[in-house]
Motif scaffolding. Sequence first.
Motif, PDB file in Angstrom:
ATOM      1  N   ASP A  11       0.774  -1.226  -0.052  1.00 48.18           N
ATOM      2  CA  ASP A  11      -0.105   0.215   0.006  1.00 48.18           C
ATOM      3  C   ASP A  11       0.661   1.239   0.147  1.00 48.18           C
ATOM      4  OD1 ASP A  11       0.874   0.472   2.791  1.00 48.18           O
ATOM      5  OD2 ASP A  11      -0.597  -0.503   3.483  1.00 48.18           O
ATOM      6  N   ALA A  12       0.156   2.478  -0.069  1.00 44.33           N
ATOM      7  CA  ALA A  12       1.022   3.630  -0.143  1.00 44.33           C
ATOM      8  C   ALA A  12       2.160   3.769   0.989  1.00 44.33           C
ATOM      9  CB  ALA A  12      -0.021   4.769  -0.021  1.00 44.33           C
ATOM     10  N   ALA A  13       1.707   3.625   2.050  1.00 45.41           N
ATOM     11  CA  ALA A  13       2.588   3.745   3.393  1.00 45.41           C
ATOM     12  C   ALA A  13       3.642   2.802   3.259  1.00 45.41           C
ATOM     13  CB  ALA A  13       1.790   3.748   4.564  1.00 45.41           C
ATOM     14  N   GLU A  14       3.359   1.499   2.819  1.00 45.58           N
ATOM     15  CA  GLU A  14       4.417   0.446   2.908  1.00 45.58           C
ATOM     16  C   GLU A  14       5.580   0.935   1.668  1.00 45.58           C
ATOM     17  OE1 GLU A  14       1.996  -3.508   4.436  1.00 45.58           O
ATOM     18  OE2 GLU A  14       1.888  -2.739   2.505  1.00 45.58           O
ATOM     19  N   LEU A  16       6.227   3.889   0.625  1.00 45.41           N
ATOM     20  CA  LEU A  16       7.136   4.937   0.958  1.00 45.41           C
ATOM     21  C   LEU A  16       8.142   4.544   2.136  1.00 45.41           C
ATOM     22  CD1 LEU A  16       4.410   7.665   1.637  1.00 45.41           C
ATOM     23  CD2 LEU A  16       5.929   7.845   0.023  1.00 45.41           C
ATOM     24  N   ALA A  17       7.709   3.554   2.864  1.00 47.86           N
ATOM     25  CA  ALA A  17       8.679   3.182   4.032  1.00 47.86           C
ATOM     26  C   ALA A  17       9.819   2.027   3.201  1.00 47.86           C
ATOM     27  CB  ALA A  17       8.108   2.034   4.979  1.00 47.86           C
ATOM     28  N   TYR A  25      10.147  10.873   5.746  1.00 45.29           N
ATOM     29  CA  TYR A  25       9.032  11.368   5.000  1.00 45.29           C
ATOM     30  C   TYR A  25       8.410  12.197   5.648  1.00 45.29           C
ATOM     31  CZ  TYR A  25       4.341  11.290   2.879  1.00 45.29           C
ATOM     32  OH  TYR A  25       3.109  11.693   2.433  1.00 45.29           O
ATOM     33  N   SER A  27       4.979  15.007   5.130  1.00 45.56           N
ATOM     34  CA  SER A  27       3.686  14.930   4.284  1.00 45.56           C
ATOM     35  C   SER A  27       3.455  16.365   3.820  1.00 45.56           C
ATOM     36  CB  SER A  27       2.408  14.488   5.076  1.00 45.56           C
ATOM     37  OG  SER A  27       1.229  14.503   4.443  1.00 45.56           O
ATOM     38  N   THR A  52      -8.752   2.788   5.172  1.00 46.39           N
ATOM     39  CA  THR A  52      -7.330   2.760   4.718  1.00 46.39           C
ATOM     40  C   THR A  52      -6.569   3.539   5.741  1.00 46.39           C
ATOM     41  OG1 THR A  52      -7.882   4.888   3.627  1.00 46.39           O
ATOM     42  CG2 THR A  52      -8.119   2.615   2.421  1.00 46.39           C
ATOM     43  N   VAL A  54      -6.450   6.953   5.488  1.00 46.63           N
ATOM     44  CA  VAL A  54      -6.267   8.097   4.807  1.00 46.63           C
ATOM     45  C   VAL A  54      -7.290   8.794   4.153  1.00 46.63           C
ATOM     46  CG1 VAL A  54      -3.863   6.841   4.239  1.00 46.63           C
ATOM     47  CG2 VAL A  54      -5.863   6.788   2.493  1.00 46.63           C
ATOM     48  N   LEU A  59      -1.269  10.224  -1.465  1.00 45.44           N
ATOM     49  CA  LEU A  59      -0.584  10.745  -0.605  1.00 45.44           C
ATOM     50  C   LEU A  59       0.791  11.456  -1.249  1.00 45.44           C
ATOM     51  CD1 LEU A  59      -0.020   7.812   2.006  1.00 45.44           C
ATOM     52  CD2 LEU A  59      -1.855   9.597   1.969  1.00 45.44           C
ATOM     53  N   GLU A  76      -2.802   5.460  -2.943  1.00 48.33           N
ATOM     54  CA  GLU A  76      -3.450   4.283  -2.291  1.00 48.33           C
ATOM     55  C   GLU A  76      -4.570   3.568  -2.982  1.00 48.33           C
ATOM     56  OE1 GLU A  76      -4.101   1.614  -0.357  1.00 48.33           O
ATOM     57  OE2 GLU A  76      -2.607   2.904   1.038  1.00 48.33           O
TER      58      GLU A  76
END
Length: 511
Positions: A11-14, A16-17, A25, A27, A52, A54, A59, A76
């Motif tokens: 997903d988006a957060a994963e 980015l990580a 990061y 925002s 989600t 979010v 993002l 996302e």
Amino acid sequence: MLTQQKVRHLDAAELLAAVLDPGSYRSWDAPVVDPDPGPEYRQELAAARAKTGVDESVLTGEGLIRGRRVAVIVSEFRFLAGSIGLAAAQRIVNAVERATREGLPLLAGPASGGTRMQEGTIAFLSMVKISAAVRAHRQAGLPYLVYLRHPTTGGVMASWGSLGHITAAEPGALLGFLGPRVYEALRGEPFPEGVQRAENLFDQGLIDAVVPPGQLPDVVDRALSIVSAGPHPRVVPPATLSVKPSDAGAWQSIRISRNPRRPDVRQLLAHGARDVLPLNGTGQGEKDPGLQLALARFGHQSCVVIGHTRPRPSRQTAMGPASLREARRGMRLAEELGLPLVTVIDTAGAALSPEAEEGGLAGEIARSLHDLIGLNAPTVSVLLGQGAGGGALALLPADRTIAAQHAWLSPLPPEGASAIVHRSTGCAPAMSEAQGVNVASLHANGLVEHIVDECPDAADEPKAFCRRLGQAIEHELGTLASAGIAELLPRRLAKYRNLGGLLPPVAPRSG
């Protein structure tokens, strides 16, 4: 046949990580302002936000990749299939414009079904303003990198997903304009398997690489290391500046240049360049093995490289029209990214086939010449080996030209010239001498400024020869870097206008 493996997509957060340096990061997202939704759509938005965590399908922000500050836009997909409505579109535009203002490279990671159907045509039209923002970012000379994730279709694939200077994709990702579900509903049959897979898009020359998320930081870091290189130290003049033309005859040089073991652009990049990021195809569905396109650094000097590749036993590589369309992609990259262009000439001639004629080969040669002679970037051409006909001429015009001692340049292979003049190929050696095809003649006529020695044949010492040639390229790029394009362009035009010495020099403008 390509089949999709059962894999879990980040997903988006994963993502980015996985891509950004830990803890880097930040925002850029402000609270969204929803359009006036009906009750059903309001419930869908609320459910998506609860699911989600979010507030929208994208993002945006910034972070560090290997210590380098980069702006990011990441979809996302779990939020209404990553669809783009008015709020998401405005968030993307705001982020692109901020990246442009702050002079940051931008990495986009779309994963989307396209336009948000609940918001209709006005959301569909948002793709225009997103594309306009990306265009302004590119015109500012800032890198725009795209990582296509599973799945990316519809208006997103047809706008900001397909505008990258460099485009990579997630392995096995479904990528295309028409979503398979829509195709099946409209046509009553499933979409052919494998066509829209990332690997097939790579094979078709539509994207540059297929890499898993964990390797994406390496690709981005290599690209930005080349594209965003800082001030360069002074280049030490190489020993090749004192090399003279070989005393070998033209026919002897031609025979030496045809040795199948002679190094070509691939060996030059492998042994003569400090860093290389290969690119792939035209980005428009064409990929021709007759040309290599790459970002590279020779010493501390970054550039775009386009060059002919030599045939391999299992693969013929005569230059066709798609090769030149890929070359012209490299020319556009050089102009947009503010990089010099290096062209490497080594061809026995352009493709001779009905397909090449119907593909517009002559027109592509003309357009390549047109673009190169007026390119708004410093240019260096390298005569590496064979230089026959329009295939060689198409990559030739440059501010400076380097030649290997046994390279050559001719309107046709000498056998062809002999057949025209003498109705026999038997006079090829004499024709090559008479036409002045070798480096000694090209140097005397002012085309070649820098000669790289072969000791006595590049095929016998490929690594050492490529290192010398790489140093010569670095020197010429460093020399050109000190001159602005306003100075280089008139000099380039004058160089080719005055070849042969038959025309009077152009009088300087008064006042």
